[in-house]
Design a protein around this motif. Structure first.
Motif, PDB file in Angstrom:
ATOM      1  N   ASP A   5      50.065  38.020  49.653  1.00 38.19           N
ATOM      2  CA  ASP A   5      51.020  38.677  48.767  1.00 38.19           C
ATOM      3  C   ASP A   5      51.251  40.107  49.249  1.00 38.19           C
ATOM      4  O   ASP A   5      50.529  41.022  48.905  1.00 38.19           O
ATOM      5  N   ASP A   6      52.283  40.315  50.077  1.00 39.11           N
ATOM      6  CA  ASP A   6      52.543  41.624  50.674  1.00 39.11           C
ATOM      7  C   ASP A   6      52.669  42.725  49.633  1.00 39.11           C
ATOM      8  O   ASP A   6      52.190  43.837  49.837  1.00 39.11           O
ATOM      9  N   ALA A   7      53.309  42.460  48.521  1.00 40.11           N
ATOM     10  CA  ALA A   7      53.493  43.480  47.498  1.00 40.11           C
ATOM     11  C   ALA A   7      52.152  43.971  46.957  1.00 40.11           C
ATOM     12  O   ALA A   7      51.978  45.145  46.675  1.00 40.11           O
ATOM     13  N   ALA A   8      51.186  43.077  46.849  1.00 38.61           N
ATOM     14  CA  ALA A   8      49.874  43.449  46.313  1.00 38.61           C
ATOM     15  C   ALA A   8      49.040  44.217  47.327  1.00 38.61           C
ATOM     16  O   ALA A   8      48.071  44.868  46.973  1.00 38.61           O
ATOM     17  N   LEU A   9      49.394  44.146  48.601  1.00 42.96           N
ATOM     18  CA  LEU A   9      48.613  44.807  49.648  1.00 42.96           C
ATOM     19  C   LEU A   9      49.201  46.136  50.094  1.00 42.96           C
ATOM     20  O   LEU A   9      48.697  46.753  51.018  1.00 42.96           O
ATOM     21  N   ASN A  10      50.226  46.627  49.440  1.00 40.10           N
ATOM     22  CA  ASN A  10      50.880  47.863  49.860  1.00 40.10           C
ATOM     23  C   ASN A  10      49.922  49.049  49.914  1.00 40.10           C
ATOM     24  O   ASN A  10      50.105  49.937  50.729  1.00 40.10           O
ATOM     25  N   GLY A  11      48.895  49.097  49.075  1.00 38.99           N
ATOM     26  CA  GLY A  11      47.983  50.234  49.043  1.00 38.99           C
ATOM     27  C   GLY A  11      46.851  50.153  50.046  1.00 38.99           C
ATOM     28  O   GLY A  11      46.035  51.058  50.119  1.00 38.99           O
ATOM     29  N   VAL A  12      46.762  49.100  50.844  1.00 36.80           N
ATOM     30  CA  VAL A  12      45.628  48.908  51.744  1.00 36.80           C
ATOM     31  C   VAL A  12      45.508  50.023  52.766  1.00 36.80           C
ATOM     32  O   VAL A  12      44.434  50.504  53.042  1.00 36.80           O
ATOM     33  N   SER A  13      46.600  50.458  53.357  1.00 37.65           N
ATOM     34  CA  SER A  13      46.514  51.437  54.431  1.00 37.65           C
ATOM     35  C   SER A  13      46.062  52.807  53.954  1.00 37.65           C
ATOM     36  O   SER A  13      45.496  53.563  54.723  1.00 37.65           O
ATOM     37  N   GLY A  14      46.277  53.121  52.692  1.00 32.98           N
ATOM     38  CA  GLY A  14      45.929  54.446  52.203  1.00 32.98           C
ATOM     39  C   GLY A  14      44.460  54.619  51.871  1.00 32.98           C
ATOM     40  O   GLY A  14      43.789  55.495  52.416  1.00 32.98           O
ATOM     41  N   ARG A  15      43.924  53.796  50.996  1.00 29.81           N
ATOM     42  CA  ARG A  15      42.540  53.921  50.545  1.00 29.81           C
ATOM     43  C   ARG A  15      41.947  52.532  50.352  1.00 29.81           C
ATOM     44  O   ARG A  15      41.814  52.052  49.231  1.00 29.81           O
ATOM     45  N   PRO A  16      41.573  51.854  51.432  1.00 25.33           N
ATOM     46  CA  PRO A  16      41.118  50.464  51.314  1.00 25.33           C
ATOM     47  C   PRO A  16      39.854  50.298  50.471  1.00 25.33           C
ATOM     48  O   PRO A  16      39.714  49.293  49.781  1.00 25.33           O
ATOM     49  N   LEU A  17      38.933  51.253  50.489  1.00 24.69           N
ATOM     50  CA  LEU A  17      37.721  51.105  49.688  1.00 24.69           C
ATOM     51  C   LEU A  17      38.018  51.263  48.203  1.00 24.69           C
ATOM     52  O   LEU A  17      37.405  50.591  47.366  1.00 24.69           O
ATOM     53  N   ALA A  18      38.966  52.108  47.863  1.00 23.90           N
ATOM     54  CA  ALA A  18      39.386  52.228  46.463  1.00 23.90           C
ATOM     55  C   ALA A  18      40.045  50.929  46.012  1.00 23.90           C
ATOM     56  O   ALA A  18      39.833  50.474  44.882  1.00 23.90           O
ATOM     57  N   LEU A  19      40.819  50.317  46.887  1.00 23.39           N
ATOM     58  CA  LEU A  19      41.451  49.036  46.573  1.00 23.39           C
ATOM     59  C   LEU A  19      40.385  47.962  46.361  1.00 23.39           C
ATOM     60  O   LEU A  19      40.462  47.176  45.412  1.00 23.39           O
ATOM     61  N   LEU A  20      39.362  47.937  47.218  1.00 23.42           N
ATOM     62  CA  LEU A  20      38.266  46.978  47.046  1.00 23.42           C
ATOM     63  C   LEU A  20      37.569  47.192  45.702  1.00 23.42           C
ATOM     64  O   LEU A  20      37.282  46.232  44.988  1.00 23.42           O
ATOM     65  N   ALA A  21      37.309  48.427  45.345  1.00 30.66           N
ATOM     66  CA  ALA A  21      36.681  48.725  44.052  1.00 30.66           C
ATOM     67  C   ALA A  21      37.551  48.232  42.903  1.00 30.66           C
ATOM     68  O   ALA A  21      37.041  47.668  41.922  1.00 30.66           O
ATOM     69  N   ASP A  22      38.872  48.398  43.021  1.00 31.18           N
ATOM     70  CA  ASP A  22      39.782  47.900  41.987  1.00 31.18           C
ATOM     71  C   ASP A  22      39.729  46.381  41.901  1.00 31.18           C
ATOM     72  O   ASP A  22      39.707  45.807  40.813  1.00 31.18           O
ATOM     73  N   TRP A  23      39.719  45.707  43.065  1.00 30.35           N
ATOM     74  CA  TRP A  23      39.637  44.243  43.070  1.00 30.35           C
ATOM     75  C   TRP A  23      38.341  43.774  42.427  1.00 30.35           C
ATOM     76  O   TRP A  23      38.318  42.800  41.674  1.00 30.35           O
ATOM     77  N   MET A  24      37.243  44.470  42.718  1.00 29.92           N
ATOM     78  CA  MET A  24      35.959  44.086  42.135  1.00 29.92           C
ATOM     79  C   MET A  24      35.966  44.282  40.625  1.00 29.92           C
ATOM     80  O   MET A  24      35.422  43.463  39.879  1.00 29.92           O
ATOM     81  N   ALA A  25      36.591  45.346  40.148  1.00 33.30           N
ATOM     82  CA  ALA A  25      36.692  45.572  38.707  1.00 33.30           C
ATOM     83  C   ALA A  25      37.523  44.476  38.051  1.00 33.30           C
ATOM     84  O   ALA A  25      37.168  43.969  36.982  1.00 33.30           O
ATOM     85  N   ASP A  26      38.617  44.078  38.697  1.00 33.72           N
ATOM     86  CA  ASP A  26      39.448  42.994  38.170  1.00 33.72           C
ATOM     87  C   ASP A  26      38.677  41.673  38.135  1.00 33.72           C
ATOM     88  O   ASP A  26      38.845  40.860  37.229  1.00 33.72           O
ATOM     89  N   ALA A  27      37.821  41.441  39.126  1.00 35.93           N
ATOM     90  CA  ALA A  27      37.068  40.188  39.224  1.00 35.93           C
ATOM     91  C   ALA A  27      35.901  40.126  38.243  1.00 35.93           C
ATOM     92  O   ALA A  27      35.364  39.055  37.994  1.00 35.93           O
ATOM     93  N   ALA A  28      35.509  41.245  37.678  1.00 41.34           N
ATOM     94  CA  ALA A  28      34.355  41.281  36.780  1.00 41.34           C
ATOM     95  C   ALA A  28      34.523  40.328  35.596  1.00 41.34           C
ATOM     96  O   ALA A  28      33.546  39.772  35.105  1.00 41.34           O
ATOM     97  N   ALA A  29      35.736  40.122  35.156  1.00 45.36           N
ATOM     98  CA  ALA A  29      35.990  39.220  34.030  1.00 45.36           C
ATOM     99  C   ALA A  29      35.723  37.767  34.391  1.00 45.36           C
ATOM    100  O   ALA A  29      35.505  36.937  33.521  1.00 45.36           O
ATOM    101  N   ALA A  30      35.702  37.445  35.681  1.00 43.80           N
ATOM    102  CA  ALA A  30      35.543  36.062  36.120  1.00 43.80           C
ATOM    103  C   ALA A  30      34.108  35.721  36.513  1.00 43.80           C
ATOM    104  O   ALA A  30      33.846  34.630  36.989  1.00 43.80           O
ATOM    105  N   GLY A  31      33.184  36.627  36.344  1.00 46.27           N
ATOM    106  CA  GLY A  31      31.801  36.356  36.732  1.00 46.27           C
ATOM    107  C   GLY A  31      31.231  37.525  37.499  1.00 46.27           C
ATOM    108  O   GLY A  31      31.477  38.666  37.164  1.00 46.27           O
ATOM    109  N   ASP A  32      30.497  37.234  38.559  1.00 47.15           N
ATOM    110  CA  ASP A  32      29.851  38.276  39.351  1.00 47.15           C
ATOM    111  C   ASP A  32      30.779  38.703  40.486  1.00 47.15           C
ATOM    112  O   ASP A  32      30.918  38.000  41.475  1.00 47.15           O
TER     113      ASP A  32
END
Length: 71
Positions: A5-32
């Motif tokens: 999903d290109d639209a969802a990856l637009n922020g990767v080049s700027g701060r990839p670790l912040a994006l990973l932290a956001d993805w992990m926060a979003d995934a918290a509702a689904a388990g570990d």
């Protein structure tokens, strides 16, 4: 989100670790959200992958752990 999903990856080049932290926060509702697959490739292109647990993610690094029994 789909991996291609290109639209969802637009922020990767700027701060990839912040994006990973956001993805992990979003995934918290689904388990570990700490479990993920880390993949690399050798110089000749052979893939290697293993499941790891993220210990911490900040603006400078990702710290993770895995089993020492494995190569």
């Amino acid at each position: 989100m789909m991996a291609n999903d290109d639209a969802a990856l637009n922020g990767v080049s700027g701060r990839p670790l912040a994006l990973l932290a956001d993805w992990m926060a979003d995934a918290a509702a689904a388990g570990d959200p700490r479990a993920f697959t880390l993949a690399t490739a050798s110089a000749d292109g052979a893939p290697h992958a293993r499941t790891v647990l993220a210990v911490a993610v900040d603006d400078a690094s990702v710290r993770f752990t895995t089993s020492r029994a494995r190569r």
